[in-house]
Every structure is written in C-alpha cells, then in structure tokens.
Scaffold this motif. Structure first.
Motif, PDB file in Angstrom:
ATOM      1  N   LEU A  42       6.800   1.987  -5.267  1.00 19.75           N
ATOM      2  CA  LEU A  42       5.350   1.795  -5.374  1.00 19.75           C
ATOM      3  C   LEU A  42       4.912   1.744  -6.833  1.00 19.75           C
ATOM      4  O   LEU A  42       5.441   2.448  -7.677  1.00 19.75           O
ATOM      5  CB  LEU A  42       4.606   2.938  -4.670  1.00 19.75           C
ATOM      6  CG  LEU A  42       4.791   3.054  -3.165  1.00 19.75           C
ATOM      7  CD1 LEU A  42       4.020   4.265  -2.637  1.00 19.75           C
ATOM      8  CD2 LEU A  42       4.355   1.795  -2.454  1.00 19.75           C
ATOM      9  N   LEU A  45      -1.897  -0.040  -8.764  1.00 19.81           N
ATOM     10  CA  LEU A  45      -2.692  -1.172  -9.218  1.00 19.81           C
ATOM     11  C   LEU A  45      -4.152  -0.742  -9.114  1.00 19.81           C
ATOM     12  O   LEU A  45      -4.701  -0.655  -8.016  1.00 19.81           O
ATOM     13  CB  LEU A  45      -2.436  -2.400  -8.339  1.00 19.81           C
ATOM     14  CG  LEU A  45      -3.321  -3.617  -8.576  1.00 19.81           C
ATOM     15  CD1 LEU A  45      -3.117  -4.172  -9.987  1.00 19.81           C
ATOM     16  CD2 LEU A  45      -3.044  -4.682  -7.527  1.00 19.81           C
ATOM     17  N   ILE A  53      -7.485  -9.143  -4.574  1.00 15.99           N
ATOM     18  CA  ILE A  53      -6.077  -8.900  -4.902  1.00 15.99           C
ATOM     19  C   ILE A  53      -5.130  -9.803  -4.107  1.00 15.99           C
ATOM     20  O   ILE A  53      -3.943  -9.844  -4.380  1.00 15.99           O
ATOM     21  CB  ILE A  53      -5.674  -7.422  -4.707  1.00 15.99           C
ATOM     22  CG1 ILE A  53      -5.865  -6.990  -3.265  1.00 15.99           C
ATOM     23  CG2 ILE A  53      -6.432  -6.526  -5.663  1.00 15.99           C
ATOM     24  CD1 ILE A  53      -5.293  -5.621  -2.948  1.00 15.99           C
ATOM     25  N   TYR A  54      -5.675 -10.516  -3.112  1.00 16.89           N
ATOM     26  CA  TYR A  54      -4.840 -11.400  -2.305  1.00 16.89           C
ATOM     27  C   TYR A  54      -5.713 -12.500  -1.718  1.00 16.89           C
ATOM     28  O   TYR A  54      -6.844 -12.251  -1.309  1.00 16.89           O
ATOM     29  CB  TYR A  54      -4.158 -10.622  -1.174  1.00 16.89           C
ATOM     30  CG  TYR A  54      -3.317 -11.491  -0.282  1.00 16.89           C
ATOM     31  CD1 TYR A  54      -2.051 -11.897  -0.685  1.00 16.89           C
ATOM     32  CD2 TYR A  54      -3.791 -11.933   0.939  1.00 16.89           C
ATOM     33  CE1 TYR A  54      -1.279 -12.720   0.113  1.00 16.89           C
ATOM     34  CE2 TYR A  54      -3.026 -12.762   1.755  1.00 16.89           C
ATOM     35  CZ  TYR A  54      -1.773 -13.152   1.329  1.00 16.89           C
ATOM     36  OH  TYR A  54      -1.013 -13.965   2.119  1.00 16.89           O
ATOM     37  N   SER A  60       2.756 -13.161  -1.384  1.00 18.56           N
ATOM     38  CA  SER A  60       2.482 -11.786  -1.795  1.00 18.56           C
ATOM     39  C   SER A  60       3.605 -11.277  -2.685  1.00 18.56           C
ATOM     40  O   SER A  60       4.740 -11.752  -2.611  1.00 18.56           O
ATOM     41  CB  SER A  60       2.312 -10.887  -0.579  1.00 18.56           C
ATOM     42  OG  SER A  60       3.528 -10.371  -0.156  1.00 18.56           O
ATOM     43  N   TYR A  64       0.882  -4.086   0.122  1.00 15.22           N
ATOM     44  CA  TYR A  64      -0.255  -3.451  -0.518  1.00 15.22           C
ATOM     45  C   TYR A  64      -0.725  -2.282   0.339  1.00 15.22           C
ATOM     46  O   TYR A  64      -1.032  -2.460   1.518  1.00 15.22           O
ATOM     47  CB  TYR A  64      -1.409  -4.445  -0.688  1.00 15.22           C
ATOM     48  CG  TYR A  64      -1.048  -5.662  -1.497  1.00 15.22           C
ATOM     49  CD1 TYR A  64      -1.014  -5.591  -2.887  1.00 15.22           C
ATOM     50  CD2 TYR A  64      -0.725  -6.856  -0.892  1.00 15.22           C
ATOM     51  CE1 TYR A  64      -0.671  -6.702  -3.643  1.00 15.22           C
ATOM     52  CE2 TYR A  64      -0.392  -7.973  -1.635  1.00 15.22           C
ATOM     53  CZ  TYR A  64      -0.374  -7.893  -3.010  1.00 15.22           C
ATOM     54  OH  TYR A  64      -0.037  -8.990  -3.742  1.00 15.22           O
ATOM     55  N   LEU A  66      -3.640   0.708   0.452  1.00 10.29           N
ATOM     56  CA  LEU A  66      -4.887   1.152  -0.137  1.00 10.29           C
ATOM     57  C   LEU A  66      -4.898   2.667  -0.145  1.00 10.29           C
ATOM     58  O   LEU A  66      -4.845   3.307   0.907  1.00 10.29           O
ATOM     59  CB  LEU A  66      -6.078   0.610   0.664  1.00 10.29           C
ATOM     60  CG  LEU A  66      -7.457   0.996   0.176  1.00 10.29           C
ATOM     61  CD1 LEU A  66      -7.699   0.432  -1.231  1.00 10.29           C
ATOM     62  CD2 LEU A  66      -8.513   0.486   1.146  1.00 10.29           C
TER      63      LEU A  66
END
Length: 70
Positions: A42, A45, A53-54, A60, A64, A66
């Motif tokens: 990990l 970010l 972000i995407y 990708s 990701y 959160l």
C-alpha cells in the motif's frame, strides 16, 4: 505499471496499514502474513476532496482503498 520506483515502506508504516486492514471484515479475515504483505504494497495517496483519481476506461495502477473521506 508505474510503481517500480516507489520507495520501500518503513516497518512502522507497514504495521500501521496492517492494523488498519485488520479492522475491516474482508481484509481482517486474511492470515497475518497475507495482510502484512498486502500492507507492504500500500502507498498513501493524499488528495483534496473532489479530486478525480480514476476515470472509466483508464488502466488502473492498482487497488484503491479509501481510508478516510465522505
């Protein structure tokens, strides 16, 4: 995939991420070693609220997760 130059994680950061993963239903059910190896991969970010972000169709760079946010 663009991650080859990422700095190695410090052991304290790996442990912090592993502890965070442990409190989630899915990730917490992983064996300790698997969870620690996932934590090792990990990278934090930090982005401002509303930052894209995407985009659909974009390749990708990874998975990701959160950690905080609305």
């Amino acid at each position: 995939m663009g991650l080859e130059g990422m700095p190695a994680q410090e052991e304290s950061r790996i442990q912090e991420y592993s502890n965070w993963l442990q409190f989630h239903r899915l990730w917490g059910s992983l064996p300790d070693l698997a969870r620690k190896e996932l934590a090792r991969s990990l990278h934090l970010l930090r982005v401002e609220a509303g930052t894209l972000i995407y985009r659909e169709g974009q390749s990708s760079l990874g998975l990701y997760l959160l950690k905080w946010g609305p």
